[in-house]
Design a protein around this motif. Sequence first.
Motif, short mmCIF file in Angstrom:
data_model
loop_
_atom_site.label_atom_id
_atom_site.label_comp_id
_atom_site.label_asym_id
_atom_site.label_seq_id
_atom_site.Cartn_x
_atom_site.Cartn_y
_atom_site.Cartn_z
N LYS A 1 -9.54 6.74 -9.97
CA LYS A 1 -9.14 7.09 -8.60
C LYS A 1 -7.92 6.29 -8.16
N VAL A 2 -7.01 6.94 -7.43
CA VAL A 2 -5.84 6.24 -6.89
C VAL A 2 -5.77 6.52 -5.38
N GLU B 1 2.18 7.26 -3.16
CA GLU B 1 3.09 7.47 -4.30
C GLU B 1 2.35 7.65 -5.61
N ASP B 2 1.05 7.33 -5.64
CA ASP B 2 0.28 7.50 -6.88
C ASP B 2 -0.44 8.85 -6.93
N LEU B 3 -0.42 9.58 -5.81
CA LEU B 3 -1.13 10.87 -5.77
C LEU B 3 -0.30 11.94 -6.46
N SER B 4 -0.96 13.02 -6.84
CA SER B 4 -0.23 14.16 -7.41
C SER B 4 -0.45 15.40 -6.53
N ASN C 1 3.38 13.58 -5.28
CA ASN C 1 3.82 12.46 -4.45
C ASN C 1 4.43 13.04 -3.18
N LEU D 1 -2.80 5.07 -3.12
CA LEU D 1 -1.47 5.00 -2.48
C LEU D 1 -0.80 6.37 -2.57
N ARG E 1 -6.37 12.89 -6.56
CA ARG E 1 -6.43 11.43 -6.40
C ARG E 1 -6.88 10.73 -7.67
N ARG E 2 -6.57 11.32 -8.81
CA ARG E 2 -6.93 10.68 -10.09
C ARG E 2 -5.67 10.53 -10.91
N ASP E 3 -5.55 9.41 -11.63
CA ASP E 3 -4.40 9.27 -12.52
C ASP E 3 -4.73 9.95 -13.85
N GLN E 4 -3.85 9.77 -14.82
CA GLN E 4 -4.05 10.50 -16.09
C GLN E 4 -5.31 10.07 -16.82
#
Length: 418
Positions: free
Chosen positions: A206-207, A211-214, A216, A209, A199-202
Amino acid sequence: MTLLQINCKNKTISIRDAMLSGIEVFILLFTIWNKSVGNKLLNKEVQDYINANLKADLHSLLLKKSPFPEVSMQEIVQQIKGKQVAEKKFPFLLKDGVIFPPQLNMEQSSSEKTALYKSQILKGKKFIDLTSGFGIDAYYLSQNFEDITLIEQNIELLEIVEHNWNVLEKKARFINQKLEDFLNENQENFDSIYLDPARRDQNKNKVFLLEDLSPNILEIQEKLMSISSQVIIKLSPLIDLKYLVSVVPNIFRLDIIALKNDVKEVVAFVSGEKKKGIFCNCVNLESGESDFSFTFGDEENAQSEYSEPEKFIYIPNNSILKAGTFNLVSEKFGVKKLHPNTHLYTSSEKITEFPGRIFEMEVIDSKKIKKKEQYNIISKNYPLKPEEIKKKYGLKDGGNAYLIFTQSKKGKIILKSV
Ligand SMILES: C[S@@+](CC[C@H](N)C(=O)[O-])C[C@H]1O[C@@H](n2cnc3c(N)ncnc32)[C@H](O)[C@@H]1O
């Protein structure tokens, strides 16, 4: 089978290895180097030093020179931090020989308690965790399976997990691959697929949605359903459930897991075909309260009764608030709601089995509140936050008495515990 698997399992250099590409050689050397760092950390003197400094101030320790030329102070502090986190979050890893990854990987892990709860729901032959991480979920969730596979894109992390599982004498296939690539090559079916997306972007923010998770989930859900009849996805407690069930249509069960009334996880169970209705289980670990289960259909058909405050006031526990079963709680426990947007309930007789906190209270005039009095302040559907209320009335925090600032159908009210 990947290169890493061959080397992890056999530790031999085969003819195939001799034909490795430059990148693969680099990975191989990195793996060997990484293993040796692990070995150095497990050296008795280093372990004694780590154990002697478990309560040390880690900031000051980081400024010191490492007493061991082959291990840096940063690596030592990582192990101390790991043991400190493990004591609270996953004590089963407080064993000689266990190695801990960087703090972010431990923060992203589930706790032993929530993992243990989830393990009781799952059973089958073949289990795969597509986002192994530090492997806490995988360790517990795979308990009732014979054939276990872990996928993780982070090679250093997967090496640590494989090492630790050897220490714990637990067997699995460890595959260092992006799960999308694994799914493209895979020919197998699994009884259960588990995912706990990062749940973290690059930038490590924290993200929330999907579609923002890794990974998706929305992009791979069809593929997942084609190889398993049950996919289990762990999500943030902040996820909006209505949004979730609208974008993942085949969810048939949701578990809202709270530990000591703090919602830690939303776990979605997804099947290959659309099932009728969604079963929701509000789980309360270590709060002394039993679980509360319902279907979304039950909630849609339930109606709340409304009333001005009576003798008893009820605040539902946080797993129920998260699940949004506001009308069913009123109907099922015979308690009346104060206002459509106030999730507080009331009754003249005490309903001891109510899943939440119960107060005996009276409505008071704000003039009765004296400066410097001590209260626990609760604000529900009220324009001011507890901090602002405290400031406005000059109150002190804490003690045994409670003030609830809220709204009934007649307007703003203040309730005081008696
Ligand atoms: C939240 S952590 C999992 C924690 C784990 N459930 C536990 O209890 O320890 C998510 C992990 O998924 C991995 N991950 C994210 N996207 C991935 C992808 N596309 N392929 C493989 N692994 C991925 C990340 O590297 C991270 O370690």
